[in-house]
Design a protein around this motif. Sequence first.
Motif, mmCIF file in Angstrom:
data_model
loop_
_atom_site.group_PDB
_atom_site.id
_atom_site.type_symbol
_atom_site.label_atom_id
_atom_site.label_comp_id
_atom_site.label_asym_id
_atom_site.label_seq_id
_atom_site.Cartn_x
_atom_site.Cartn_y
_atom_site.Cartn_z
ATOM 1 N N ALA A 81 0.797 -1.226 0.000
ATOM 2 C CA ALA A 81 0.000 0.000 0.000
ATOM 3 C C ALA A 81 0.832 1.280 0.000
ATOM 4 O O ALA A 81 0.295 2.360 -0.232
ATOM 5 C CB ALA A 81 -0.930 -0.001 1.219
ATOM 6 N N HIS A 82 2.126 1.154 0.237
ATOM 7 C CA HIS A 82 2.990 2.338 0.312
ATOM 8 C C HIS A 82 3.690 2.641 -1.001
ATOM 9 O O HIS A 82 4.467 3.592 -1.083
ATOM 10 C CB HIS A 82 4.042 2.131 1.400
ATOM 11 C CG HIS A 82 4.873 0.893 1.233
ATOM 12 N ND1 HIS A 82 4.323 -0.351 1.081
ATOM 13 C CD2 HIS A 82 6.221 0.700 1.195
ATOM 14 C CE1 HIS A 82 5.279 -1.251 0.958
ATOM 15 N NE2 HIS A 82 6.437 -0.647 1.011
ATOM 16 N N GLY A 141 6.119 5.500 -0.030
ATOM 17 C CA GLY A 141 5.712 6.492 0.957
ATOM 18 C C GLY A 141 5.630 7.912 0.455
ATOM 19 O O GLY A 141 5.800 8.847 1.236
ATOM 20 N N HIS A 196 -1.673 9.384 -0.138
ATOM 21 C CA HIS A 196 -2.731 9.480 0.872
ATOM 22 C C HIS A 196 -4.041 9.989 0.282
ATOM 23 O O HIS A 196 -5.119 9.657 0.774
ATOM 24 C CB HIS A 196 -2.254 10.352 2.030
ATOM 25 C CG HIS A 196 -1.053 9.769 2.715
ATOM 26 N ND1 HIS A 196 -1.132 8.645 3.496
ATOM 27 C CD2 HIS A 196 0.252 10.124 2.684
ATOM 28 C CE1 HIS A 196 0.083 8.332 3.950
ATOM 29 N NE2 HIS A 196 0.929 9.210 3.463
ATOM 30 N N TYR A 236 -6.105 6.965 -0.766
ATOM 31 C CA TYR A 236 -6.812 6.239 0.292
ATOM 32 C C TYR A 236 -7.924 7.068 0.921
ATOM 33 O O TYR A 236 -8.911 6.506 1.413
ATOM 34 C CB TYR A 236 -5.800 5.739 1.328
ATOM 35 C CG TYR A 236 -4.814 4.778 0.703
ATOM 36 C CD1 TYR A 236 -5.257 3.774 -0.159
ATOM 37 C CD2 TYR A 236 -3.446 4.892 0.910
ATOM 38 C CE1 TYR A 236 -4.371 2.910 -0.773
ATOM 39 C CE2 TYR A 236 -2.547 4.032 0.305
ATOM 40 C CZ TYR A 236 -3.015 3.043 -0.548
ATOM 41 O OH TYR A 236 -2.138 2.194 -1.163
ATOM 42 N N ALA A 271 -3.777 -1.635 5.466
ATOM 43 C CA ALA A 271 -2.609 -1.419 4.621
ATOM 44 C C ALA A 271 -1.508 -2.413 4.932
ATOM 45 O O ALA A 271 -1.171 -2.631 6.096
ATOM 46 C CB ALA A 271 -2.070 0.000 4.819
ATOM 47 N N ALA A 275 1.944 -1.919 4.539
ATOM 48 C CA ALA A 275 2.876 -0.825 4.259
ATOM 49 C C ALA A 275 4.145 -1.038 5.067
ATOM 50 O O ALA A 275 4.124 -0.967 6.299
ATOM 51 C CB ALA A 275 2.240 0.524 4.603
ATOM 52 N N ASP A 297 0.704 7.542 9.410
ATOM 53 C CA ASP A 297 0.099 8.391 8.380
ATOM 54 C C ASP A 297 -0.942 7.624 7.570
ATOM 55 O O ASP A 297 -1.842 8.230 6.975
ATOM 56 C CB ASP A 297 1.170 8.927 7.425
ATOM 57 C CG ASP A 297 2.042 9.997 8.057
ATOM 58 O OD1 ASP A 297 1.683 10.490 9.152
ATOM 59 O OD2 ASP A 297 3.078 10.345 7.464
ATOM 60 N N TRP A 298 -0.822 6.306 7.509
ATOM 61 C CA TRP A 298 -1.747 5.500 6.708
ATOM 62 C C TRP A 298 -3.090 5.303 7.416
ATOM 63 O O TRP A 298 -4.062 4.893 6.779
ATOM 64 C CB TRP A 298 -1.112 4.148 6.385
ATOM 65 C CG TRP A 298 -0.342 4.177 5.107
ATOM 66 C CD1 TRP A 298 -0.695 3.586 3.924
ATOM 67 C CD2 TRP A 298 0.906 4.827 4.855
ATOM 68 N NE1 TRP A 298 0.241 3.838 2.954
ATOM 69 C CE2 TRP A 298 1.241 4.600 3.500
ATOM 70 C CE3 TRP A 298 1.767 5.592 5.615
ATOM 71 C CZ2 TRP A 298 2.390 5.108 2.918
ATOM 72 C CZ3 TRP A 298 2.926 6.089 5.040
ATOM 73 C CH2 TRP A 298 3.228 5.849 3.707
ATOM 74 N N GLU A 306 -8.377 8.065 6.414
ATOM 75 C CA GLU A 306 -7.692 7.151 5.500
ATOM 76 C C GLU A 306 -8.022 5.700 5.867
ATOM 77 O O GLU A 306 -9.174 5.345 5.996
ATOM 78 C CB GLU A 306 -6.189 7.440 5.510
ATOM 79 C CG GLU A 306 -5.866 8.840 4.953
ATOM 80 C CD GLU A 306 -4.386 9.072 4.740
ATOM 81 O OE1 GLU A 306 -3.713 8.158 4.231
ATOM 82 O OE2 GLU A 306 -3.912 10.169 5.078
ATOM 83 N N THR A 331 -3.339 -0.866 9.757
ATOM 84 C CA THR A 331 -2.164 -1.199 8.968
ATOM 85 C C THR A 331 -1.367 -2.245 9.731
ATOM 86 O O THR A 331 -1.371 -2.262 10.964
ATOM 87 C CB THR A 331 -1.306 0.043 8.671
ATOM 88 O OG1 THR A 331 -0.238 -0.314 7.797
ATOM 89 C CG2 THR A 331 -0.747 0.664 9.937
#
Length: 567
Positions: A228-229, A261, A266, A269, A287, A289, A299-300, A305, A309
Amino acid sequence: MLSSVLHDSSVLALVHPAPADREWWRSSVIYQIYPRSFRDLNGDGIGDLQGITAELGTLAELDIDAVWLSPFYRSPQKDAGYDVADYRSVDPMFGTLEDFDALVAEAGRHGIRVIVDLVPNHCSDQHTLFQAALAAGPGSPDRDLFIFRNGTGENGYNPPNNWQSHFGGPAWTRITEPDGTPGQWYLHLFDSSQPDFNWDSPAVHAEFEQTLRFWLDLGVGGFRVDVAHALIKKSGLPDWGGRADGSSSEGYPGAEAPMFGQPGIHDIYRSWRKILDSYDGDRVLCAEATIDPIDRLTDWVRPDEMHQTFNFAYLHHPWHAPAVRHVIESSLRAFDKVGAPTTWVLSNHDVVRHASRFGITTHQERPGDGIGSSDPQPDYGLGISRARAATLLMLGLPGGVYLYQGEELGLPDHTTLPDEYRQDPTFHRTEGARLGRDGCRVPLPWTPDAPALGFSDAGQAWLPQPEGWNALARGVQQADPDSTLNLYRTALELRRSLDLGNGSLAWYPGYDPESVLAFVNGGTAALMNMGSDPVPLPDGELVACSINGAVMDGYLLPNHSAWVRLS
């Protein structure tokens, strides 16, 4: 009541308060199914959707909230389905869309949600979109869906940059143009059969939003998002001298990796979260990630979002109490800042199973790349002892938990798998220098005395099962009160009844932090002794222990865990 040394619970230092919100995913237990290795009903040696449906009642006995299915889409299977040729169909090797509908319906009858794997970074080179890109030629809208670039050097002979594939070798492959001349290069962070999408293209966004809605309309509970990153790459695609997977290394912090990243990811998402929120039933995004440090990973899972994760720092923790304590505390504090739950995981389809990892007694450079017959073999007795202890401690933590199929049986990796059976592209792209992940993907044992250990009624299995797995078959363990399977059942039932997933965490005082992990979640103390000497339990009722006999005279023996309801 145990006769033991009392510790002063009045000086508990709170690390994580119990959450005010109670959505199901904040405390969920999600069971990962690797479909080709779960259960085969049609006799071809490959697991299928009907096999999963047939065993959902068995999984419900573990008191799980959801199953996550690794890819079952139409695929050439060059990377076990993570090379997707059609995101909105079922590969015939797994069944049909009707079989998927039946699976979702049966799961619903057991109160289990179905989460599916989504692979948005790349597709199969057999996908119609990539085939159209190859035919359309440079500069075409079709080619803009992927990351094509001209080569460097004389006649474009060299790749556009120095990026390396996760599976070994360069991350670029040169094509032959429709007119037969040497052509452009396309990016593939994984196998050459897995071209990366160009997420700077609005058409790619539209394609995946349609895919999300397709599966949401069929009733899925959400998506686990692969890599996901990685979707957005840094403009200009600059060279990178660090690790191919983007993890930090000396001189190359992961935050600077140009293929991972990037800030623009973002917005993707956020748009997906809006789509999920438009459906009823509290659908979720999780995620995959690989981001460090943990403060960046959060941050995810900001409020608009993703919901969860994976916590890879916890997955990869060593058998060392201070290291485990650090990752637990830093994770809870970081995720609390954004109002998200922490998730905990010890095994999945990409890593050596923790019953084997924890049994490695010598330094090995490549345990993450598989263990082979020429490597020092793990000590299974030590490994399973530690694995059970680590599992019990993990299930006592607040937040969400992911389980990988077969870990509830205490399965080790197949560490002597003959090379001729290996299918992981990592093994083939590195010419055997990296063994790959096949060892953790071997079909499950269901019945001890049946062909293929009950995985397939026809006695077929796409990977051979190791000797000794008959003793670990589900049919054997169901009747053994001290089995790993029954440890999982007991612990998961207690986790729910004690509401530990929605609980708090404070470190319990009085223990040596160099050798013992001890915390309180609500009114329950969880301890894991990673040292060499027995340690006393706090006063209270012993409600769970990682192995029968691990507590003697009120003392917890090394390599074991326990839960105590405090007095």
